[in-house]
Design a protein around this motif. Structure first.
Motif, PDB file in Angstrom:
ATOM      1  N   ARG A 117      -4.805 -61.905 -25.278  1.00 30.32           N
ATOM      2  CA  ARG A 117      -6.251 -61.844 -25.475  1.00 30.32           C
ATOM      3  C   ARG A 117      -6.565 -61.240 -26.843  1.00 30.32           C
ATOM      4  O   ARG A 117      -5.995 -60.234 -27.247  1.00 30.32           O
ATOM      5  N   PRO A 118      -7.535 -61.833 -27.558  1.00 30.91           N
ATOM      6  CA  PRO A 118      -7.964 -61.247 -28.840  1.00 30.91           C
ATOM      7  C   PRO A 118      -9.003 -60.158 -28.620  1.00 30.91           C
ATOM      8  O   PRO A 118      -9.763 -60.182 -27.649  1.00 30.91           O
ATOM      9  N   LEU A 119      -9.014 -59.206 -29.522  1.00 31.63           N
ATOM     10  CA  LEU A 119     -10.048 -58.171 -29.549  1.00 31.63           C
ATOM     11  C   LEU A 119     -10.568 -58.053 -30.977  1.00 31.63           C
ATOM     12  O   LEU A 119      -9.799 -58.154 -31.931  1.00 31.63           O
ATOM     13  N   LEU A 120     -11.869 -57.835 -31.121  1.00 31.78           N
ATOM     14  CA  LEU A 120     -12.491 -57.596 -32.417  1.00 31.78           C
ATOM     15  C   LEU A 120     -12.980 -56.152 -32.441  1.00 31.78           C
ATOM     16  O   LEU A 120     -13.726 -55.732 -31.558  1.00 31.78           O
ATOM     17  N   ILE A 121     -12.558 -55.394 -33.442  1.00 29.63           N
ATOM     18  CA  ILE A 121     -12.894 -53.975 -33.509  1.00 29.63           C
ATOM     19  C   ILE A 121     -13.712 -53.690 -34.766  1.00 29.63           C
ATOM     20  O   ILE A 121     -13.291 -54.012 -35.882  1.00 29.63           O
ATOM     21  N   HIS A 122     -14.880 -53.086 -34.569  1.00 30.33           N
ATOM     22  CA  HIS A 122     -15.723 -52.656 -35.688  1.00 30.33           C
ATOM     23  C   HIS A 122     -15.843 -51.145 -35.649  1.00 30.33           C
ATOM     24  O   HIS A 122     -16.187 -50.552 -34.620  1.00 30.33           O
ATOM     25  N   LEU A 123     -15.559 -50.506 -36.789  1.00 33.68           N
ATOM     26  CA  LEU A 123     -15.635 -49.050 -36.888  1.00 33.68           C
ATOM     27  C   LEU A 123     -16.819 -48.632 -37.738  1.00 33.68           C
ATOM     28  O   LEU A 123     -17.201 -49.352 -38.674  1.00 33.68           O
ATOM     29  N   PRO A 124     -17.400 -47.461 -37.458  1.00 32.51           N
ATOM     30  CA  PRO A 124     -18.471 -46.942 -38.320  1.00 32.51           C
ATOM     31  C   PRO A 124     -17.981 -46.785 -39.753  1.00 32.51           C
ATOM     32  O   PRO A 124     -16.784 -46.564 -40.003  1.00 32.51           O
ATOM     33  N   LYS A 125     -18.895 -46.854 -40.686  1.00 27.06           N
ATOM     34  CA  LYS A 125     -18.546 -46.830 -42.109  1.00 27.06           C
ATOM     35  C   LYS A 125     -17.762 -45.579 -42.488  1.00 27.06           C
ATOM     36  O   LYS A 125     -16.811 -45.642 -43.269  1.00 27.06           O
ATOM     37  N   GLY A 126     -18.135 -44.446 -41.954  1.00 27.78           N
ATOM     38  CA  GLY A 126     -17.485 -43.207 -42.345  1.00 27.78           C
ATOM     39  C   GLY A 126     -16.338 -42.794 -41.444  1.00 27.78           C
ATOM     40  O   GLY A 126     -15.888 -41.640 -41.497  1.00 27.78           O
ATOM     41  N   TYR A 127     -15.846 -43.725 -40.634  1.00 23.24           N
ATOM     42  CA  TYR A 127     -14.835 -43.373 -39.634  1.00 23.24           C
ATOM     43  C   TYR A 127     -13.594 -42.739 -40.263  1.00 23.24           C
ATOM     44  O   TYR A 127     -13.081 -41.729 -39.785  1.00 23.24           O
TER      45      TYR A 127
ATOM     46  N   LYS B 130     -13.074 -41.005 -42.886  1.00 29.09           N
ATOM     47  CA  LYS B 130     -13.217 -39.668 -43.453  1.00 29.09           C
ATOM     48  C   LYS B 130     -13.690 -38.632 -42.438  1.00 29.09           C
ATOM     49  O   LYS B 130     -13.693 -37.438 -42.735  1.00 29.09           O
ATOM     50  N   ALA B 131     -14.080 -39.089 -41.276  1.00 31.93           N
ATOM     51  CA  ALA B 131     -14.610 -38.167 -40.263  1.00 31.93           C
ATOM     52  C   ALA B 131     -13.510 -37.725 -39.310  1.00 31.93           C
ATOM     53  O   ALA B 131     -12.410 -38.290 -39.286  1.00 31.93           O
ATOM     54  N   GLU B 132     -13.825 -36.726 -38.533  1.00 32.84           N
ATOM     55  CA  GLU B 132     -12.886 -36.240 -37.521  1.00 32.84           C
ATOM     56  C   GLU B 132     -13.476 -36.318 -36.117  1.00 32.84           C
ATOM     57  O   GLU B 132     -12.791 -36.031 -35.144  1.00 32.84           O
ATOM     58  N   LYS B 133     -14.732 -36.696 -36.012  1.00 35.18           N
ATOM     59  CA  LYS B 133     -15.410 -36.675 -34.722  1.00 35.18           C
ATOM     60  C   LYS B 133     -15.003 -37.874 -33.867  1.00 35.18           C
ATOM     61  O   LYS B 133     -14.385 -38.845 -34.333  1.00 35.18           O
TER      62      LYS B 133
END
Length: 481
Positions: free
Chosen positions: A47-57, A59-62
């Motif tokens: 199965r394929p998955l598409l992953i989008h991360l926040p722009k600042g991911y 550099k962040a630690e949260k």
């Protein structure tokens, strides 16, 4: 005429060459996510998955909440755009988006079993297996590879909306929020809402979360199922489940996903935007601590405190409500960014009427950051603190102050008023607290809270106008009375 056409053809050809693709394709690729493949033992396929991360991911630690998006192949682009846009505006938290594209038999994967139309949909009934794939294989993959918190959202359209509703009613609590877009609740003669929902409404009275459901210009059993579910939620819905049904008759079944997702996110995260809750803060219905607790309870999030937002709300409360209401915002701003002079200046202003010693400390902090800050110098002088800054006190008699009293029509389309009381000249303006003007020299006064100079103009000795210079620009006013 022929020569004119020939010239036009040559010009158009040149323009076309001018804007043709650069040699070597030197442009940079714009990416909105990455594609992965995982082997599913539950579904017995890759199965394929598409992953989008926040722009600042990076550099962040949260940790971040996660949206699981059905029909990911067709809805990934507009959904990630909406998430990024709303989070940049502070309307919702940044969020990881996991698109789950269709492979093969979409009807099988997204529908619960049917007892009435087996001949029409012979492969139907794989929804629970699909949900197990999401919870037992996709979620662990995401949690292993990305920083996620416990908050999960499920979004689906059409059969995907049916899947979302089926998941809520039969597997409540797996997700925290749901966006069900034009759900195919006609399925199995509307049995999901007519009969299968009974257990849910009988046993889930303590369930908390959000459901946003839409329907386009569809009619018949399609919209009928949505209205029935809406009526059941109105009558029997858990008190902690915040829900809304939005009929979008201007949208077709095909066009409705974009607006539904955008408005659904606005609905679900209505309590997230601190700026929109200014009225709750000013009325006392909400405190900063209460706001923080609300985000933790609803979204498993800590606030992404922004000093600018804190100061903007604090100034609004200071001007329109009271210094006491504004003080927690100024205090929080100074804790988050001790080197921000504006935070200490606002804190000093909120303290001045109740705790002069604390106000003096705050204003002195301003000067330690910016020794030239005139607002802090004047405020300290008004509090009796002598500064070795060469600034001399300029006194104006009450008789002289009467020249400035009156209303001034300002070029920004509002009227400010100056009045005389307690031997001081006071300014009243929209969205601004009543404040004394401090005389600096003849016809020049200072407005401490705005770091602004008011320079009055005269005609034949009479005050006729004012020029007010602020850090944001200068505006003028004509004396009208």
């Amino acid at each position: 005429m022929r020569s004119t056409y020939l010239l036009l053809f040559i010009l158009l050809t040149c323009v076309g060459q001018l804007w043709s693709q650069p040699e070597g394709d030197a442009g940079e690729t714009i990416a909105i996510g990455k594609s992965y493949k995982i082997n599913s033992s539950i579904l017995e396929e890759e199965r394929p998955l598409l992953i989008h991360l926040p722009k600042g991911y990076a550099k962040a630690e949260k940790q971040y909440p996660v949206m699981y998006l059905l029909d990911g192949g067709s809805n990934f682009h507009h959904t990630t755009g909406s998430v990024d846009f709303l989070s940049r505006q502070g309307r919702m938290p940044e969020m990881i988006v996991v698109g789950i594209p269709n492979t093969g038999d979409r009807t099988h994967n997204l529908t619960p079993p049917t007892a009435t139309r087996k001949d029409d949909f012979p492969t139907a009934g794989g929804a629970d297996s699909m949900l197990l794939f999401i919870t037992e294989e996709v979620m662990p993959f995401v949690a292993t590879n990305y920083r996620v918190n416990n908050y999960k959202m499920l979004v689906g359209h059409s059969f995907g909306g049916l899947f979302v509703t089926h998941t809520l009613l039969h597997h409540p609590g797996v997700f925290n929020s749901y966006i069900s877009i034009s759900p195919s609740l006609w399925w199995d003669e509307q049995d999901l809402v007519l009969n299968q929902s009974d257990t849910f409404f009988a046993e889930q009275e303590n369930l908390k979360g959000h459901l946003y459901m839409t329907m386009g210009n569809e009619g018949g059993d399609m919209v009928g199922g949505a209205w029935k579910l809406s009526a059941l939620l109105e009558e029997k819905g858990p008190a902690g489940l915040k829900w809304h049904f939005n009929r979008m008759e201007e949208e077709t079944h095909g066009t409705i996903p974009f607006r539904s997702t955008y408005q659904g996110l606005e609905f679900i995260f209505a309590d997230f935007d601190m700026n929109k809750r200014a009225e709750d803060f000013s009325s006392g219905r909400l405190t900063l601590a209460g706001y923080e607790a609300s985000l933790k309870e609803q979204f498993d999030l800590s606030p992404d405190w922004e000093v600018k937002s804190l100061l903007r709300i604090g100034e609004r409360l200071f001007n329109n409500v009271s210094p006491a209401k504004a003080q927690p915002f100024a205090q929080k701003a100074t804790e988050l960014k001790p080197g921000n002079a504006k935070g200490w200046l606002l804190l000093g202003a909120t303290q001045q009427s109740t705790d002069e010693a604390a106000a003096i400390t705050s204003y002195q902090k301003v000067l330690s950051i910016n020794p030239k800050n005139q607002s802090a110098k004047i405020a300290l002088r008004e509090l009796g603190v002598e500064l070795d800054d060469g600034m001399e006190r300029y006194d104006v008699s009450a008789k002289e102050l009467e020249d400035f009293v009156g209303s001034y029509k300002v070029n920004l389309d509002f009227t400010l008023k100056l009045e005389l009381a307690e031997g001081k000249l006071w300014i009243l303006a929209p969205e601004t607290a009543k404040e004394a003007l401090v005389p600096l020299e003849k016809d020049v006064f200072f407005l401490t809270s705005k770091e602004a100079k008011a320079m009055f103009t005269r005609t034949k000795g009479a005050v006729t106008g004012v020029n007010i210079a602020t850090p944001g620009g200068t505006f003028t006013g004509e004396k009208v009375e």
